[in-house]
Every structure is written in C-alpha cells, then in structure tokens.
Design a protein around this motif. Structure first.
Motif, short mmCIF file in Angstrom:
data_model
loop_
_atom_site.label_atom_id
_atom_site.label_comp_id
_atom_site.label_asym_id
_atom_site.label_seq_id
_atom_site.Cartn_x
_atom_site.Cartn_y
_atom_site.Cartn_z
N PRO A 1 11.89 -8.19 -5.93
CA PRO A 1 12.73 -8.25 -7.19
C PRO A 1 12.66 -7.06 -7.92
O PRO A 1 13.61 -6.60 -8.65
CB PRO A 1 12.14 -9.51 -7.79
N TYR A 2 11.60 -6.29 -7.93
CA TYR A 2 11.10 -5.23 -8.67
C TYR A 2 11.98 -3.82 -8.10
O TYR A 2 12.24 -2.90 -8.81
CB TYR A 2 9.69 -4.75 -8.99
N ASN B 1 11.51 -2.46 5.64
CA ASN B 1 12.75 -2.44 4.91
C ASN B 1 13.42 -3.84 4.49
O ASN B 1 13.86 -3.89 3.61
CB ASN B 1 13.87 -1.89 6.07
N VAL B 2 13.06 -4.79 5.37
CA VAL B 2 13.63 -6.13 4.97
C VAL B 2 12.68 -6.47 3.76
O VAL B 2 13.35 -7.05 2.86
CB VAL B 2 13.38 -7.21 6.31
N PHE B 3 11.42 -6.31 3.61
CA PHE B 3 10.58 -6.65 2.56
C PHE B 3 11.16 -6.04 1.24
O PHE B 3 10.93 -6.73 0.04
CB PHE B 3 9.23 -6.44 2.79
N GLN B 4 11.62 -4.86 1.16
CA GLN B 4 12.31 -4.13 0.11
C GLN B 4 13.25 -4.99 -0.40
O GLN B 4 13.56 -4.84 -1.66
CB GLN B 4 12.60 -2.74 0.50
N ARG B 5 14.10 -5.59 0.35
CA ARG B 5 15.17 -6.44 -0.20
C ARG B 5 14.52 -8.05 -0.70
O ARG B 5 15.33 -8.65 -1.63
CB ARG B 5 16.11 -6.96 0.86
N CYS B 6 13.47 -8.22 -0.51
CA CYS B 6 12.68 -9.44 -1.02
C CYS B 6 12.02 -9.01 -2.18
O CYS B 6 11.79 -10.07 -3.01
CB CYS B 6 11.54 -9.98 0.05
N ARG C 1 0.58 -1.14 -0.08
CA ARG C 1 0.13 0.10 -0.03
C ARG C 1 0.98 1.38 0.02
O ARG C 1 0.42 2.36 -0.12
CB ARG C 1 -0.89 0.07 1.39
N LEU C 2 2.29 1.10 0.22
CA LEU C 2 3.11 2.33 0.54
C LEU C 2 4.00 2.33 -0.74
O LEU C 2 3.91 1.27 -1.42
CB LEU C 2 3.73 2.17 1.64
N THR C 3 4.65 3.41 -0.76
CA THR C 3 5.92 3.44 -1.56
C THR C 3 7.07 3.62 -0.77
O THR C 3 7.11 3.78 0.52
CB THR C 3 5.88 4.68 -2.52
N PRO C 4 8.43 3.15 -1.35
CA PRO C 4 9.48 3.17 -0.37
C PRO C 4 9.54 4.50 0.26
O PRO C 4 10.27 4.33 1.67
CB PRO C 4 10.67 2.77 -1.54
#
Length: 216
Positions: free
Chosen positions: A172-173, A165-170, A133-136
């Motif tokens: 692939p996009y 932050n960890v999910f950002q590493r998961c 639901r969010l952007t980085p």
C-alpha cells in the motif's frame, strides 16, 4: 503446527533413517529430508526436529533399543522402513491419522501453485523477503540479489522479478496500479497478508530457515 499430533513407534524408524543420513545428526528444520518426511507423516517439521533431538540424546529406553538395533546396520533399517511403506501401500496407514487435525498451511506451502506450477508459496515467501531488501528501482533481473535467489530457487531472474512486480501492487505504501493481469496476484496477496506486515527481521529469520530446503 498440527494439533493432536499422533506419534507411532514405527515413525521412529523413518526419523532415525533421516538422522543417520550424512552428515549424521539433527537436521535443519526445513532441510529437504525433514520437509519430505513431514509431508509423508503429516507431522510438522518442528515436531520431527524435537523428536530427532530425543534421538540425539537417547532420551528413552525405547529410543535406545531402536538405536542399538539399527544404528550400525543401515541395511536392516532400510528393510524395516521399506516394510512400513509397503504396509502403508496396502492401506494399513490410513488408520494412523484418524482423528488427527493436520495443519494444511505447511503442506500447501511446499506444493506447486495451481495458478502457476512454476512457483510454490515458499518461493513467494522467499521473494517477499527479498522484496523488503530492495528498492523498486533494483527489482530487475540484473540485480545480483535477484540473480542469487533465482539460482537458489532454480528459476530465471525474470521469474523472480515477475513476482517482485506483483508484490509492488500488494504494497500500500507504493500506491501502484493494482489493475494488472497476473495469475500470481491472488497467491501473492495471500502471502502478503501472512507475512507482509510482520517485522522484517522476523521474516528474514524465517526465510533463512526456509532456504535450507533448496540447499539440500
């Protein structure tokens, strides 16, 4: 859901006690009372809710007898449930689950992570729903949605942003550097593999059901 679920007559007593808790009626699928009873009986919430709907309809003569015996006498029902638990404590209940295949995924989802007991897999699932639901740029402690979910889960906003932050590493996009030191990387990857590729609407609907556990 558990396969070959074995239902015993005494289970109706525990389920009816939950049904009669205010507000009386069929409880939400992942409400705390439903989840706690599921973990105790090793029976998935979907099965319990279906059985609870049978109570609401008084589907069978057996249910009617139990209803007539206990619905107006909560103390008598509490004594019957207490006796059941005392018998379980003496080991009689061990035979109840002999040959039953238990779906451990559900049970583990509501238990603290060995990597970090502050979190459970269910918490990670709810944070993953927020992730989509969010952007980085908005995955920060000051974001109202982050603060709202933190209050629901009884976490600090920074605890939520850590997982985001960890999910950002998961993802692939996003092409983020995966070389971070976090004990949450493995459990977050597992949650991503289960839910990160399904339709966001499907994840959102599941997350709304799971939130009932924290509202109870």
């Amino acid at each position: 859901m558990a396969k070959n679920t074995v239902w015993h007559d005494d289970d109706w007593l525990l389920l009816m006690q939950k049904y009669l808790q205010k507000p009386i009626g069929v409880k939400p699928l992942y409400s705390r009372p439903m989840v706690e009873l599921s973990l105790e009986l090793h029976i998935a919430p979907q099965v319990l809710q279906s059985k609870m709907q049978q109570i609401a309809r008084l589907d069978t003569p057996r249910i009617e007898r139990i209803w007539n015996t206990y619905s107006q006498n909560p103390r008598r029902l509490a004594r019957a449930v207490r006796l059941w638990r005392e018998m379980k404590g003496f080991g009689f209940a061990d035979n109840f689950y002999d040959g039953v295949e238990v779906q451990e995924t559900f049970e583990k989802d509501f238990r603290s992570l060995p990597e970090n007991p502050l979190y459970t897999p269910v918490m990670l699932i709810l944070i993953l729903d927020l992730f989509f639901r969010l952007t980085p740029a908005t995955m920060v402690a000051e974001t109202p949605e982050v603060q709202e979910l933190a209050r629901l889960l009884k976490l600090k906003p920074t605890d939520v942003t850590l997982v985001l932050n960890v999910f950002q590493r998961c993802d692939p996009y996003l092409n983020r550097d995966n070389q971070i030191t976090s004990e949450l990387m493995a459990p977050c990857k597992q949650v991503w593999q289960r839910y990160g590729t399904i339709a966001t609407e499907q994840l959102a609907a599941y997350a709304e059901e799971l939130k009932e556990y924290y509202k109870s």
